[in-house]
Design an enzyme around this catalytic site. Structure first.
Site, PDB file in Angstrom:
ATOM      1  N   GLY A  29      -6.186  64.537  64.329  1.00 45.78           N
ATOM      2  CA  GLY A  29      -5.104  63.877  65.062  1.00 45.78           C
ATOM      3  C   GLY A  29      -3.771  64.130  64.391  1.00 45.78           C
ATOM      4  N   ASP A  81      -8.521  59.283  57.761  1.00 50.40           N
ATOM      5  CA  ASP A  81      -8.401  59.570  59.197  1.00 50.40           C
ATOM      6  C   ASP A  81      -7.488  58.539  59.858  1.00 50.40           C
ATOM      7  OD1 ASP A  81      -8.821  60.691  61.683  1.00 50.40           O
ATOM      8  OD2 ASP A  81     -10.965  60.299  61.751  1.00 50.40           O
ATOM      9  N   GLY A  82      -6.998  58.898  61.016  1.00 52.71           N
ATOM     10  CA  GLY A  82      -6.176  57.986  61.813  1.00 52.71           C
ATOM     11  C   GLY A  82      -7.044  57.102  62.700  1.00 52.71           C
ATOM     12  N   ASP A  84      -6.886  55.020  66.885  1.00 49.85           N
ATOM     13  CA  ASP A  84      -6.139  54.679  68.100  1.00 49.85           C
ATOM     14  C   ASP A  84      -5.824  53.193  68.127  1.00 49.85           C
ATOM     15  OD1 ASP A  84      -6.120  57.320  69.366  1.00 49.85           O
ATOM     16  OD2 ASP A  84      -8.288  57.062  69.305  1.00 49.85           O
ATOM     17  N   GLU A 103     -16.121  62.797  63.477  1.00 50.21           N
ATOM     18  CA  GLU A 103     -15.444  61.813  62.613  1.00 50.21           C
ATOM     19  C   GLU A 103     -16.457  60.772  62.133  1.00 50.21           C
ATOM     20  OE1 GLU A 103     -10.967  62.031  64.591  1.00 50.21           O
ATOM     21  OE2 GLU A 103     -12.350  60.516  65.314  1.00 50.21           O
TER      22      GLU A 103
HETATM   23  C1  5RP Z   1      -9.166  61.755  67.008  1.00 45.05           C
HETATM   24  C2  5RP Z   1      -8.889  60.373  66.543  1.00 45.05           C
HETATM   25  C3  5RP Z   1      -7.540  60.099  65.965  1.00 45.05           C
HETATM   26  O1  5RP Z   1      -7.691  59.616  64.685  1.00 45.05           O
HETATM   27  C4  5RP Z   1      -6.834  59.105  66.828  1.00 45.05           C
HETATM   28  O2  5RP Z   1      -6.810  59.597  68.153  1.00 45.05           O
HETATM   29  C5  5RP Z   1      -5.414  58.843  66.341  1.00 45.05           C
HETATM   30  O3  5RP Z   1      -4.645  59.973  66.557  1.00 45.05           O
HETATM   31  P1  5RP Z   1      -3.121  60.056  66.116  1.00 45.05           P
HETATM   32  O4  5RP Z   1      -3.094  60.073  64.626  1.00 45.05           O
HETATM   33  O5  5RP Z   1      -2.652  61.351  66.729  1.00 45.05           O
HETATM   34  O6  5RP Z   1      -2.410  58.864  66.693  1.00 45.05           O
HETATM   35  O7  5RP Z   1      -9.706  59.496  66.579  1.00 45.05           O
HETATM   36  O8  5RP Z   1     -10.424  61.857  67.627  1.00 45.05           O
END
Ligand code: 5RP
Length: 225
Positions: A29, A81-82, A84, A103
């Protein structure tokens, strides 16, 4: 501060969690991308990385960081990791970038999950962001009906600007499930995991974050769970 500046700030802060001489797990992401760029600056301190998507693997390699196959790695201390959405217990919705299954796999072998997110991702109740569910393509409609019975409104994710189904790195389809107010994320994760045809659900509650570095106008806030 812009949202990108907040993402950059948390990506920089996450470098403090990198263990020297080890292999790190890396998410997917835009926030994870900022982290990869920071990791590139200290690449000589790490042994390599395990990537949660093809896109992440390509970006890591672009920085000269070795990408290892998870089958060749026994354990990972830290996964960054990020998300949503994340709630006050560290449970998350993930998969906006379609990498939820890998993930989840990389997170499952990692000792510590460090979530990096801008402040807008912190919510009281998960579910405003449509919950991504990766499914075996032939099961998409069957799973969709079951998700509707659970109270959601599933929608097949399509390729940008088109009507063809979006296909994940694993050859799966994604159902984005709107209309859920997730008051018991652990139970819903279990329920959705039990639907035949589901590859993975983007609810990360049974194995949530251990730490969240949240970007705010007042700086990076550290939440521990
Ligand atoms: C990808 C994810 C990302 O961590 C999530 O979508 C957050 O994305 P971003 O950092 O672009 O806001 O789960 O599958």
């Amino acid at each position: 501060m812009t949202q990108d500046e907040l993402k950059q700030a948390v990506a920089r802060a996450a470098i403090d969690y990198v263990v020297d001489g080890e292999i790190i797990g890396v998410g997917t992401g835009s926030t994870a991308n900022f982290f990869i760029d920071e990791l590139g600056k200290i690449k000589d301190r790490i042994k390599g990385a395990v990537a949660s998507s093809e896109a992440t693997a390509a970006r890591l390699r672009g920085h000269g960081i070795e990408v290892l196959d998870l089958n060749d790695v026994e354990a990972i201390s830290v996964y960054v990791d990020g998300a949503d959405e994340i709630d006050a217990s560290g449970a998350m919705i993930k998969g906006g970038g379609a990498a939820l299954t890998r993930e989840k796999i990389v997170a499952s072998v990692s000792g510590k999950f460090v979530c990096i997110a801008d402040g807008s991702k912190l919510v009281q109740t998960l579910g405003k962001f449509p919950l991504p569910v990766e499914v075996i393509p032939m099961a998409a409609n069957a799973v969709s009906r079951k998700l509707t019975r659970l109270g959601g409104q599933p929608r097949l994710r399509t390729k940008a600007g088109g009507t063809d189904a979006f296909v994940t790195d694993n050859g799966g389809y994604i159902l984005d499930v709107a209309g859920l107010s997730i008051t018991d994320p652990v139970a819903l994760e279990t329920d959705i995991n039990q639907i035949v045809g589901v590859i993975a659900v983007g609810l990360f509650a049974q194995r949530g974050a251990n730490v969240c570095l949240l970007g705010t106008g007042d700086g990076v806030r550290t939440m521990t769970f």
